[in-house]
Design a protein around this motif. Structure first.
Motif, PDB file in Angstrom:
ATOM      1  N   PRO A 225       0.816  -0.848  -0.133  1.00 23.49           N
ATOM      2  CA  PRO A 225      -0.150   0.126  -0.055  1.00 23.49           C
ATOM      3  C   PRO A 225       0.871   1.615   0.264  1.00 23.49           C
ATOM      4  O   PRO A 225       2.019   1.215   0.301  1.00 23.49           O
ATOM      5  CB  PRO A 225      -0.588   0.476   1.544  1.00 23.49           C
ATOM      6  CG  PRO A 225       0.329  -0.701   2.184  1.00 23.49           C
ATOM      7  CD  PRO A 225       0.900  -1.991   1.597  1.00 23.49           C
ATOM      8  N   ASN A 226       0.274   2.435  -0.286  1.00 28.93           N
ATOM      9  CA  ASN A 226       0.362   3.727  -0.367  1.00 28.93           C
ATOM     10  C   ASN A 226       0.377   4.137   1.141  1.00 28.93           C
ATOM     11  O   ASN A 226      -0.005   4.225   1.592  1.00 28.93           O
ATOM     12  CB  ASN A 226      -0.353   4.572  -0.662  1.00 28.93           C
ATOM     13  CG  ASN A 226       0.626   5.914  -1.381  1.00 28.93           C
ATOM     14  OD1 ASN A 226       1.934   6.056  -0.868  1.00 28.93           O
ATOM     15  ND2 ASN A 226       0.515   6.880  -1.901  1.00 28.93           N
ATOM     16  N   PRO A 227       2.174   4.711   1.021  1.00 26.90           N
ATOM     17  CA  PRO A 227       2.645   4.726   3.237  1.00 26.90           C
ATOM     18  C   PRO A 227       2.696   6.071   3.267  1.00 26.90           C
ATOM     19  O   PRO A 227       2.412   6.599   4.289  1.00 26.90           O
ATOM     20  CB  PRO A 227       3.715   4.687   3.392  1.00 26.90           C
ATOM     21  CG  PRO A 227       4.498   4.597   2.070  1.00 26.90           C
ATOM     22  CD  PRO A 227       3.629   4.461   0.904  1.00 26.90           C
ATOM     23  N   HIS A 228       1.764   6.824   2.257  1.00 30.60           N
ATOM     24  CA  HIS A 228       1.707   9.001   2.650  1.00 30.60           C
ATOM     25  C   HIS A 228       0.574   8.829   2.870  1.00 30.60           C
ATOM     26  O   HIS A 228      -0.698   7.695   2.400  1.00 30.60           O
ATOM     27  CB  HIS A 228       2.445   9.228   0.881  1.00 30.60           C
ATOM     28  CG  HIS A 228       3.219   8.849   0.723  1.00 30.60           C
ATOM     29  ND1 HIS A 228       4.700   9.547   1.175  1.00 30.60           N
ATOM     30  CD2 HIS A 228       3.710   7.989  -0.162  1.00 30.60           C
ATOM     31  CE1 HIS A 228       5.925   9.119   0.314  1.00 30.60           C
ATOM     32  NE2 HIS A 228       6.034   8.059  -0.034  1.00 30.60           N
ATOM     33  N   ARG A 229       0.464  10.382   3.775  1.00 32.70           N
ATOM     34  CA  ARG A 229      -1.047  10.304   4.134  1.00 32.70           C
ATOM     35  C   ARG A 229      -1.490  12.130   3.039  1.00 32.70           C
ATOM     36  O   ARG A 229      -0.653  12.227   2.807  1.00 32.70           O
ATOM     37  CB  ARG A 229      -0.519  11.560   5.357  1.00 32.70           C
ATOM     38  CG  ARG A 229      -0.488  10.619   6.416  1.00 32.70           C
ATOM     39  CD  ARG A 229      -0.506  11.078   8.515  1.00 32.70           C
ATOM     40  NE  ARG A 229       0.800  12.260   8.379  1.00 32.70           N
ATOM     41  CZ  ARG A 229       1.823  11.965   8.602  1.00 32.70           C
ATOM     42  NH1 ARG A 229       2.244  11.297   8.965  1.00 32.70           N
ATOM     43  NH2 ARG A 229       2.628  12.741   8.633  1.00 32.70           N
ATOM     44  N   PRO A 230      -2.826  12.240   3.319  1.00 37.91           N
ATOM     45  CA  PRO A 230      -3.064  13.164   2.273  1.00 37.91           C
ATOM     46  C   PRO A 230      -2.736  14.160   2.546  1.00 37.91           C
ATOM     47  O   PRO A 230      -1.895  14.225   4.142  1.00 37.91           O
ATOM     48  CB  PRO A 230      -4.465  12.878   2.671  1.00 37.91           C
ATOM     49  CG  PRO A 230      -4.548  12.065   3.390  1.00 37.91           C
ATOM     50  CD  PRO A 230      -3.316  10.655   3.973  1.00 37.91           C
ATOM     51  N   PRO A 231      -2.058  14.992   1.891  1.00 36.86           N
ATOM     52  CA  PRO A 231      -1.608  16.470   2.161  1.00 36.86           C
ATOM     53  C   PRO A 231      -2.038  16.976   3.663  1.00 36.86           C
ATOM     54  O   PRO A 231      -3.728  16.731   3.541  1.00 36.86           O
ATOM     55  CB  PRO A 231      -1.399  17.246   1.398  1.00 36.86           C
ATOM     56  CG  PRO A 231      -1.764  16.566  -0.087  1.00 36.86           C
ATOM     57  CD  PRO A 231      -2.260  15.071   0.416  1.00 36.86           C
ATOM     58  N   ALA A 232      -1.446  17.927   4.569  1.00 38.24           N
ATOM     59  CA  ALA A 232      -2.431  18.685   5.706  1.00 38.24           C
ATOM     60  C   ALA A 232      -3.601  19.149   4.542  1.00 38.24           C
ATOM     61  O   ALA A 232      -4.061  19.949   5.338  1.00 38.24           O
ATOM     62  CB  ALA A 232      -1.468  19.617   6.614  1.00 38.24           C
ATOM     63  N   GLY A 233      -3.162  20.018   3.905  1.00 37.48           N
ATOM     64  CA  GLY A 233      -4.448  21.331   3.163  1.00 37.48           C
ATOM     65  C   GLY A 233      -3.728  21.084   1.925  1.00 37.48           C
ATOM     66  O   GLY A 233      -3.698  20.683   1.414  1.00 37.48           O
ATOM     67  N   GLN A 234      -5.026  22.378   1.133  1.00 34.99           N
ATOM     68  CA  GLN A 234      -4.489  22.739  -0.303  1.00 34.99           C
ATOM     69  C   GLN A 234      -3.412  23.382  -0.759  1.00 34.99           C
ATOM     70  O   GLN A 234      -2.871  23.911   0.188  1.00 34.99           O
ATOM     71  CB  GLN A 234      -5.983  23.388  -0.417  1.00 34.99           C
ATOM     72  CG  GLN A 234      -7.313  23.154  -0.436  1.00 34.99           C
ATOM     73  CD  GLN A 234      -7.946  22.218  -1.263  1.00 34.99           C
ATOM     74  OE1 GLN A 234      -7.609  22.298  -2.939  1.00 34.99           O
ATOM     75  NE2 GLN A 234      -8.245  20.782  -0.330  1.00 34.99           N
ATOM     76  N   GLY A 235      -2.933  22.934  -2.034  1.00 35.68           N
ATOM     77  CA  GLY A 235      -2.082  23.959  -2.695  1.00 35.68           C
ATOM     78  C   GLY A 235      -0.494  23.323  -2.006  1.00 35.68           C
ATOM     79  O   GLY A 235      -0.449  22.084  -1.680  1.00 35.68           O
ATOM     80  N   PRO A 236       0.293  22.935  -3.275  1.00 34.11           N
ATOM     81  CA  PRO A 236       2.319  22.799  -3.326  1.00 34.11           C
ATOM     82  C   PRO A 236       2.663  23.098  -2.156  1.00 34.11           C
ATOM     83  O   PRO A 236       2.946  22.325  -1.582  1.00 34.11           O
ATOM     84  CB  PRO A 236       2.349  23.599  -4.476  1.00 34.11           C
ATOM     85  CG  PRO A 236       1.737  25.070  -4.850  1.00 34.11           C
ATOM     86  CD  PRO A 236       0.436  24.395  -4.065  1.00 34.11           C
ATOM     87  N   ARG A 237       2.034  23.681  -1.036  1.00 30.65           N
ATOM     88  CA  ARG A 237       3.204  24.272  -0.035  1.00 30.65           C
ATOM     89  C   ARG A 237       3.050  23.198   0.733  1.00 30.65           C
ATOM     90  O   ARG A 237       3.229  22.372   1.459  1.00 30.65           O
ATOM     91  CB  ARG A 237       2.875  26.089   0.565  1.00 30.65           C
ATOM     92  CG  ARG A 237       3.767  26.415  -0.322  1.00 30.65           C
ATOM     93  CD  ARG A 237       3.197  28.213   0.710  1.00 30.65           C
ATOM     94  NE  ARG A 237       4.261  28.655   1.592  1.00 30.65           N
ATOM     95  CZ  ARG A 237       5.356  28.802   1.412  1.00 30.65           C
ATOM     96  NH1 ARG A 237       5.579  29.761  -0.260  1.00 30.65           N
ATOM     97  NH2 ARG A 237       5.812  29.037   2.724  1.00 30.65           N
ATOM     98  N   ALA A 238       1.211  23.207   1.250  1.00 26.55           N
ATOM     99  CA  ALA A 238       0.865  22.323   2.206  1.00 26.55           C
ATOM    100  C   ALA A 238       1.298  20.926   1.949  1.00 26.55           C
ATOM    101  O   ALA A 238       1.843  19.812   2.725  1.00 26.55           O
ATOM    102  CB  ALA A 238      -0.536  22.025   2.740  1.00 26.55           C
ATOM    103  N   TRP A 239       1.716  20.262   0.496  1.00 30.10           N
ATOM    104  CA  TRP A 239       2.038  18.950   0.184  1.00 30.10           C
ATOM    105  C   TRP A 239       3.137  18.820   0.182  1.00 30.10           C
ATOM    106  O   TRP A 239       3.826  18.739   0.800  1.00 30.10           O
ATOM    107  CB  TRP A 239       1.867  19.109  -1.596  1.00 30.10           C
ATOM    108  CG  TRP A 239       1.694  17.551  -2.499  1.00 30.10           C
ATOM    109  CD1 TRP A 239       1.404  16.541  -2.446  1.00 30.10           C
ATOM    110  CD2 TRP A 239       3.284  17.269  -2.746  1.00 30.10           C
ATOM    111  NE1 TRP A 239       1.954  15.423  -2.763  1.00 30.10           N
ATOM    112  CE2 TRP A 239       3.484  15.609  -3.393  1.00 30.10           C
ATOM    113  CE3 TRP A 239       4.491  17.862  -2.400  1.00 30.10           C
ATOM    114  CZ2 TRP A 239       4.209  15.527  -3.705  1.00 30.10           C
ATOM    115  CZ3 TRP A 239       5.358  17.269  -3.500  1.00 30.10           C
ATOM    116  CH2 TRP A 239       5.613  16.032  -3.895  1.00 30.10           C
TER     117      TRP A 239
END
Lengths: 215, 425
Positions: B108-122
């Motif tokens: 499975p993908n170990p990554h969490r969804p980004p905390a917010g919108q936009g490239p900075r949050a990612w």
């Protein structure tokens, strides 16, 4: 001779029962307490001839009573201790036997208390520095060590078990309905077959047999 | 199949799932049948695609890092180095996808969804995740070692045999080389698959999500299972305490009362005998209760630990048990409890069904795993499915991420293996 006994048992019902038995045989209960800490305090304050304690007691409700007894024996060498338990296991017996050379140690199932006269003689044996071990524990030890079963006759095994429980020649003879001479002959055979150092003295003999069974 | 070895975590797996899930399993299970399966081709595809991916990644990574370092004084350089650091992300995605060629279960993908919108949050989320850095580590390991071994293995499998086979063309006396080449070529599926399996196992170790990264819902499920087990355990302990403080003490007190009355009677009186009989009944009731209580919550386990509890259990067992336990000190309480009940239940099964005359019990604590093995010389044929005690045991072990395996061919012997992860303190 009346003994001065400190008793620790958290069940009030059983504590009363034990007090009546000991009183009945003329012993003097100096303290009857219900937890391990009070036991330690009472023993240190009044130096009894013998302590009788339950294994499982407050404050921890685990083996607090046993631990208190072992600690007290380290502090007061030769303090006779009779430990009672709802349930016996050789690992608890080992802790007691390893404390101060196992002299003056008793470890019995609580059920045995009901056989009042036998219980009283166990109390007096322990107070006299002998070792008394519950038949249940001995059975456990004998199962663990399977070689005596092969080398001894059925009768010799019975005698071995009784010796491990701390019975004297006299008691063994009466229990098995045989003469003293016969008991002596069986004991001689056992010590010879198991290659044990011959010990005539009661308590040293029990320890030799127990040490053999535990090894 | 003469012997069946079943592995299950929690539930017993159905037969369909016993097909090989990885290239290694396929290789180990059917060394000959494997040749006609798709596995050698999958391994070949895995390794050749690896070479291709490796070459492209190598170029991009080396360029990004070196240009980045040269221009680090300018902002462009820093941006390039950042891009190189994040190169592990697409690379690992590709590796996970490729992994399915030789490991059907995938990762499975170990990554969490980004905390917010936009490239900075990612960017912030990704840079704060350990998974991102593990993936970069895999990229570096791949470029410095794995791809070179890929190339070496492929070379040994194809180029060397081809050269050998071609040798007699120039010099007919060199025909033994051609034979050697032919043999090497026949061995190629094995060497390819073996390396592909090892490589996949390594990638799995680096890329597999750590406990904190597992889907929170899944964790919730296993936690609630653990809570349920906890509740059972608490309840058992409560019943045991009630019996110990209540019925058991009362019965002993009753026996004492009867004993004291007997003292006052002449030994010849009929009442004396009747009281003795009553006392014997009380003794039997106490023995029954003691047996029940021991099953509920063995005191010796709590007080003196697993080894003492197992020795106790073995010494009461109707069949001779030889013990070989090398476990030092106390283990965490949940591990001791699970291991104790697992063993007790296994022994009970042996007594009930196996007709064994000898039982052997081995316990070891190695490399953070507590392993226990119970072997008997009985009739075998132990059923693992169908709601036997063994399934319940597997559940109990699964809560601690443990597992059990049973081998019990008809005719015996039966071997039960249990493993529980348990850190050395």
């Amino acid at each position: 001779m009346p003994l001065r006994v400190t008793l620790a048992e958290d069940s009030a019902l059983l504590r009363e029962g034990l007090v009546s038995i000991l009183g009945r045989f003329g012993h003097d209960i100096v303290d009857a307490v219900a937890d391990a800490d009070s036991l330690t305090e009472a023993v240190q304050a009044r130096r009894p001839d013998l302590i009788i304690t339950d294994v499982r007691m407050p404050p921890g409700n685990a083996n607090d009573g046993l631990r208190a007894a072992v600690r007290l024996r380290h502090r007061l060498p030769r303090l006779p201790v009779l430990v009672l338990s709802q349930y016996v296991d050789q690992s608890y017996a080992a802790q007691l036997l390893d404390s101060d050379d196992g002299a003056g140690v008793g470890y019995l199932l609580k059920d045995r208390v009901g056989a009042v006269a036998e219980f009283n003689s166990a109390v007096e044996q322990v107070a006299a520095g002998e070792t008394v071990i519950d038949p249940e524990v001995v059975r456990q030890l004998m199962r663990r060590r399977s070689d005596p079963r092969r080398r001894l006759t059925a009768r010799e095994l019975e005698v071995l078990a009784l010796m491990a429980q701390g019975r004297s020649n006299d008691m063994i003879g009466r229990q098995l309905h045989v003469t003293d001479a016969a008991v002596n002959k069986h004991i001689g055979n056992i010590f010879c077959k198991l290659d044990l150092p011959v010990a005539t003295d009661g308590h040293r003999r029990v320890l030799a047999v127990l040490a053999y069974l535990r090894s | 199949m003469p012997s069946s070895v079943l592995t299950y975590r929690g539930a017993v797996r159905s037969d369909g799932e016993r097909r090989s899930r990885t290239a290694w399993q396929a290789l180990a299970r059917q060394p000959l049948g494997f040749l006609t399966s798709a596995w050698p081709w999958r391994a070949l595809l895995y390794l050749t695609s690896g070479l291709l991916v490796g070459a492209v990644t190598m170029c991009l990574f080396v360029v990004a890092v070196s240009v980045g370092l040269l221009t680090v004084v300018v902002v462009v350089g820093a941006a390039l180095l950042l891009a190189a650091a994040l190169m592990g992300l697409p690379f690992a995605r590709l590796e996970r996808w490729r992994l399915q060629l030789v490991d059907l279960d995938g990762l499975p993908n170990p990554h969490r969804p980004p905390a917010g919108q936009g490239p900075r949050a990612w960017l912030r989320t990704r840079l704060n995740e350990p998974a991102t850095w593990r993936e970069l580590a895999l990229l570096v390991i791949s470029l410095t070692a794995l791809y070179w071994v890929d190339a070496a293995v492929l070379g040994l499998a194809f180029v060397v045999p081809a050269l050998c086979v071609g040798a007699p063309i120039d010099d007919p006396a060199a025909w033994p080389w051609a034979v050697l080449g032919g043999l090497l070529f026949l061995a190629a599926p094995y060497s390819l698959t073996a390396w592909a399996g090892a490589r996949a196992a390594l990638c799995r170790i680096v890329l597999a999500p750590r406990e904190a990264e597992v889907d929170p819902h899944l964790k919730e499920v296993s936690e609630s299972r653990a809570r349920l087990l906890d509740a059972f355990e608490t309840e058992r302990a409560r019943i045991e305490r009630d019996l110990h403080d209540g019925a058991q003490q009362r019965l002993v007190a009753l026996s004492v009362t009867l004993g004291l009355i007997r003292l006052d009677l002449p030994e010849t009186s009929p009442l004396h005998r009747q009281l003795a009989a009553a006392q014997e009944q009380v003794g039997l009731a106490l023995a029954d209760l003691r047996h029940l209580v021991r099953g509920l919550n063995p005191q010796v386990l709590t007080d003196n630990g697993l080894v003492a509890a197992i020795e106790d259990e073995a010494s009461r067992f109707p069949v001779p048990v030889s013990l070989d336990l090398r476990l030092t000190g106390r283990l965490p309480q949940p591990v001791e409890t699970a291991a104790y009940y697992a063993l007790a239940e296994t022994l009970a099964n042996v007594a009930k069904h196996s007709q064994a005359t000898q039982v052997e019990l081995v316990g070891r604590h190695h490399a953070d795993i507590l392993s226990l093995a119970v072997r008997d010389n009985g009739v075998g044929g132990a059923e693992v499915s169908g709601g036997t005690g063994l399934t319940g045991l597997a559940d109990r072990l699964a809560v601690l991420d443990g597992r059990m395996r049973v081998s019990s061919p008809p005719g015996g012997p039966t071997l039960v293996l249990m493993e529980i992860p348990c850190r050395f303190e």
